[in-house]
Design a protein around this motif. Sequence first.
Motif, PDB file in Angstrom:
ATOM      1  N   LYS A  41       3.416   5.704  -5.876  1.00 24.19           N
ATOM      2  CA  LYS A  41       3.220   5.701  -7.330  1.00 24.19           C
ATOM      3  C   LYS A  41       2.023   6.541  -7.722  1.00 24.19           C
ATOM      4  O   LYS A  41       2.084   7.335  -8.672  1.00 24.19           O
ATOM      5  N   HIS A  42       0.909   6.366  -7.009  1.00 20.16           N
ATOM      6  CA  HIS A  42      -0.336   7.052  -7.357  1.00 20.16           C
ATOM      7  C   HIS A  42      -0.182   8.561  -7.262  1.00 20.16           C
ATOM      8  O   HIS A  42      -0.743   9.307  -8.078  1.00 20.16           O
ATOM      9  N   ASN A 101       0.829  -1.208   0.000  1.00 19.19           N
ATOM     10  CA  ASN A 101       0.000   0.000   0.000  1.00 19.19           C
ATOM     11  C   ASN A 101       0.861   1.254   0.000  1.00 19.19           C
ATOM     12  O   ASN A 101       0.545   2.257  -0.665  1.00 19.19           O
ATOM     13  N   ASP A 132       2.255   1.655  -3.535  1.00 21.10           N
ATOM     14  CA  ASP A 132       1.187   2.082  -4.445  1.00 21.10           C
ATOM     15  C   ASP A 132       0.835   3.548  -4.230  1.00 21.10           C
ATOM     16  O   ASP A 132       0.531   4.268  -5.186  1.00 21.10           O
ATOM     17  N   GLU A 144       9.159  -0.823  -5.724  1.00 22.08           N
ATOM     18  CA  GLU A 144       9.166  -1.734  -4.579  1.00 22.08           C
ATOM     19  C   GLU A 144      10.586  -2.051  -4.127  1.00 22.08           C
ATOM     20  O   GLU A 144      10.868  -2.080  -2.919  1.00 22.08           O
TER      21      GLU A 144
END
Length: 277
Positions: free
Chosen positions: A95-96, A89, A92, A109
Amino acid sequence: MSTESSWVQNSTDEDLSDDDFLFTEDDLDASIGDRLMLSYFVANKRVFIDRTPCRTSLLTGKMYMLEILNGHPDVCHRNFWMQKHVFMNFCDTLKHKGLLTDGKKVSVEEGVAMFLMIVGHTTRYSIIGDRFQHSNNTIHKWFKRVLRAVCSLGTEIISPTNQNGPHECLLRKYPFFKNCIGAIDGMHVAAWVPASRQTSFRGRKTNVTQNVMLACNFDMKFIFVHVGWEGTANDSRVFIDAVTRPSNNFPMPRGDQFYLVDSGYPNMPEFLAPYRG
């Protein structure tokens, strides 16, 4: 008298440009010496340069990450100090928000994993390089990238929250902590400072640390962090600086609200009184 010697006699210092002094006999000798040394170095480069590969493990960084993320949950927590779902999470989210993107050889990662192992276990670059099969330069580059991303994300995560009414964990202590909105405490965190400033950063345990003040709510979330003070600084001095400097944006209590404060802050109720409304 030759033409060259007559030119030298008739010339003054002002007539000579800097280009006239670029090549002298000494420079020519030095240039020949450098060329001979370079030729000798190239001819015997196998003697001076060890071309034996250093990182030859069959378990690459990508394979290592797959092994951990597909293995036992405790392995991920021991290495990264995060559960697998928290780690994924976290990656992510970075990245988001556009804070990190995959590189040619290193994924987000893998970069975050190297960062967490360095920070969580104080591991050297060379050890991480042997584990993930990357050069120290690559590890240093990704460490700085992830550090900047985490600092940017921290400004969004560490923020005051609106709380209406007493928190559910305080209902059993009601009404003694009726308007309590959080707790304040300090801790010493290891610091890396120049040798000329280490004296002021050495605390009572002789370690080089910085005195950090933190405030959290009853959801166990940090709402304020004040860093940078020397390890020898008194807790009360750090607190006064945090609440009196407008640029710190300390979340002031409103009305009858107050913070629970650690006993290590002497006379703190008097300091807190002006901020209770």
